[in-house]
Design a protein around this motif. Structure first.
Motif, PDB file in Angstrom:
ATOM      1  N   GLU A 169       3.714  28.951  38.766  1.00  0.00           N
ATOM      2  CA  GLU A 169       2.699  28.460  39.892  1.00  0.00           C
ATOM      3  C   GLU A 169       3.427  29.336  41.096  1.00  0.00           C
ATOM      4  O   GLU A 169       4.572  28.976  41.446  1.00  0.00           O
ATOM      5  N   VAL A 229      -2.017  30.732  39.343  1.00  0.00           N
ATOM      6  CA  VAL A 229      -1.486  29.766  38.429  1.00  0.00           C
ATOM      7  C   VAL A 229      -1.751  30.375  36.982  1.00  0.00           C
ATOM      8  O   VAL A 229      -2.617  31.182  36.669  1.00  0.00           O
ATOM      9  N   ALA A 230      -0.544  30.281  36.011  1.00  0.00           N
ATOM     10  CA  ALA A 230      -0.704  30.624  34.585  1.00  0.00           C
ATOM     11  C   ALA A 230       0.102  29.493  33.957  1.00  0.00           C
ATOM     12  O   ALA A 230       0.872  28.646  34.642  1.00  0.00           O
ATOM     13  N   GLU A 231      -0.039  29.440  32.608  1.00  0.00           N
ATOM     14  CA  GLU A 231       0.764  28.190  32.034  1.00  0.00           C
ATOM     15  C   GLU A 231       2.243  28.235  32.352  1.00  0.00           C
ATOM     16  O   GLU A 231       2.935  29.455  32.038  1.00  0.00           O
ATOM     17  N   SER A 238      -6.382  29.504  44.298  1.00  0.00           N
ATOM     18  CA  SER A 238      -7.173  28.899  45.420  1.00  0.00           C
ATOM     19  C   SER A 238      -6.759  29.408  46.828  1.00  0.00           C
ATOM     20  O   SER A 238      -5.576  30.217  46.638  1.00  0.00           O
ATOM     21  N   ARG A 264       2.832  30.652  45.149  1.00  0.00           N
ATOM     22  CA  ARG A 264       1.988  30.812  46.240  1.00  0.00           C
ATOM     23  C   ARG A 264       2.129  31.731  47.310  1.00  0.00           C
ATOM     24  O   ARG A 264       3.586  32.152  47.641  1.00  0.00           O
ATOM     25  N   SER A 314      10.064  20.998  36.279  1.00  0.00           N
ATOM     26  CA  SER A 314       9.525  21.586  37.206  1.00  0.00           C
ATOM     27  C   SER A 314      10.638  22.210  38.657  1.00  0.00           C
ATOM     28  O   SER A 314      11.354  21.223  38.912  1.00  0.00           O
ATOM     29  N   ARG A 367      -7.348  33.923  39.295  1.00  0.00           N
ATOM     30  CA  ARG A 367      -6.637  32.898  38.970  1.00  0.00           C
ATOM     31  C   ARG A 367      -5.213  33.339  39.115  1.00  0.00           C
ATOM     32  O   ARG A 367      -4.356  32.402  39.614  1.00  0.00           O
ATOM     33  N   ASP A 368      -4.735  34.449  38.486  1.00  0.00           N
ATOM     34  CA  ASP A 368      -3.496  34.628  38.126  1.00  0.00           C
ATOM     35  C   ASP A 368      -2.820  35.781  39.135  1.00  0.00           C
ATOM     36  O   ASP A 368      -1.754  36.376  39.068  1.00  0.00           O
ATOM     37  N   THR A 428      -3.025  30.512  46.037  1.00  0.00           N
ATOM     38  CA  THR A 428      -2.196  29.952  45.072  1.00  0.00           C
ATOM     39  C   THR A 428      -2.427  30.565  43.507  1.00  0.00           C
ATOM     40  O   THR A 428      -3.656  30.770  43.336  1.00  0.00           O
TER      41      THR A 428
END
Length: 338
Positions: free
Chosen positions: A26, A21-23, A2, A28, A48, A122-123, A19
């Motif tokens: 995360e 993201v992967a499993e 994002s 930024r 987390s 995404r990543d 941002t």
């Protein structure tokens, strides 16, 4: 992935935040300084954790950042007397450290510039900075690229490249401050580094040119030890360690491990670079909250900076930072949490 507006600079330029993201991880990243603003991973209990120091507004970065999570350049670390020579030509650089030396590329180095987003997924995000000839006194126009990527279950990779149209000096380095638990300082963290030698410095942090054994010094991390052991330097750590790469194949090599004081999270550092700067920020005192709501005081995080050696432009026996047209300078590093 994002993307949002993070804030505006005083001149009206927009700073975005991306941002990734992967499993299990995360990240930024903001476009000012290509800064890694936040990194969240899971500890061994599944909780987390925010594991790098970061701030909440662009105003906070402008006023208070100590290169938190930034990409430093054009030449990271120190250049003595703000001067260097290439092919017999002397270049006067911007003195921004103790009134006489150049630090992290000058007063407006790459860590304080807006980088353009060239690609994103995404990543992954790739950012580009075009540095003109003469910026901060450095010769040649340089195109620098930074790719941040996250991967499951807890890996962050950064790839840095640079090209030039004239002989220049380039030593890009990521500058994350790492903290692995909720303690106010990293004193109880245990560190190991595959380094048999270090580059001693004078009182300004300028290398003397010597390469000395770590044996019998506070810089001997060949076996894991607490960061605030009894023999730790009174003024804190700010040292370049010469990484043990002899016989290693080209590419990423694991060079360091860091474990939280509570023992519930560990970090492995991999890099292609010959040096690793350690800085434990003994004078840190940030008057605004960080990304996790904490205030950052002395030794709130450990800066881990894969790099070529400080003052390399003035030390011919150090790994060269000279970059010429037709060449590509490439650095890759990874942080792996488990």
């Amino acid at each position: 992935m994002s993307r949002r507006v993070f804030g505006l600079l005083p001149d009206g330029a927009t700073v975005d935040e991306i941002t990734l993201v992967a499993e299990g991880i995360e990240a930024r990243v903001i476009t000012w300084g290509a800064v890694l603003r936040d990194l969240v991973v899971r500890d061994r209990a599944g909780r987390s954790r925010h594991v790098v120091l970061g701030l909440n507004t662009i105003e906070d970065y402008l006023l208070h950042s100590r290169n938190f999570g930034a990409i430093c350049g054009r030449v990271a670390n120190r250049i003595a007397d703000a001067s260097m020579s290439i092919d017999g030509r002397v270049f006067d650089l911007t003195p921004n450290f103790r009134g006489r030396h150049t630090l992290h590329g000058g007063s407006a180095g790459f860590s304080r510039r807006i980088w353009r987003v060239a690609d994103q997924a995404r990543d992954t995000v790739t950012l580009v900075h075009l540095s003109p000839d003469g910026e901060e006194g450095f010769p040649g126009a340089v195109e620098a690229r930074c790719t941040w990527r996250v991967a499951a279950p807890g890996t962050l990779c950064v790839v840095l490249t640079a090209t030039t149209d004239a002989p220049t000096a380039v030593n890009l380095a990521p500058h994350p401050y790492v903290v692995l638990d909720d303690a106010p300082a990293i004193d109880a963290h245990r560190l190991a580094v595959a380094a048999d030698f270090y580059t001693p410095t004078d009182e300004d942090g300028i290398p003397t040119g010597e390469i000395l054994s770590v044996a019998g010094t506070p810089y001997d991390f060949r076996t894991p030890r607490r960061l605030r052991a009894p023999d730790a330097p009174e003024a804190g750590y700010d040292v370049n360690l010469v990484l043990r790469r002899a016989g290693a194949p080209p590419g990423l090599v694991r060079v360091a491990t860091l474990e939280s004081g509570s023992g519930d999270l560990a970090l492995s550092v991999l890099t292609t670079e010959p040096g690793l700067q350690l800085y434990d920020a003994p004078t840190l005192d940030i008057p605004v909250p960080g990304v996790d709501g904490r205030r950052y005081g002395p030794r709130a995080g450990l800066a881990i900076e894969p790099q070529r050696f400080p003052d390399a432009p003035n030390r011919s026996h150090f790994p060269s930072v000279v970059l010429r047209p037709g060449e590509t300078r490439r650095q890759e590093s990874a942080l792996v949490f488990a």
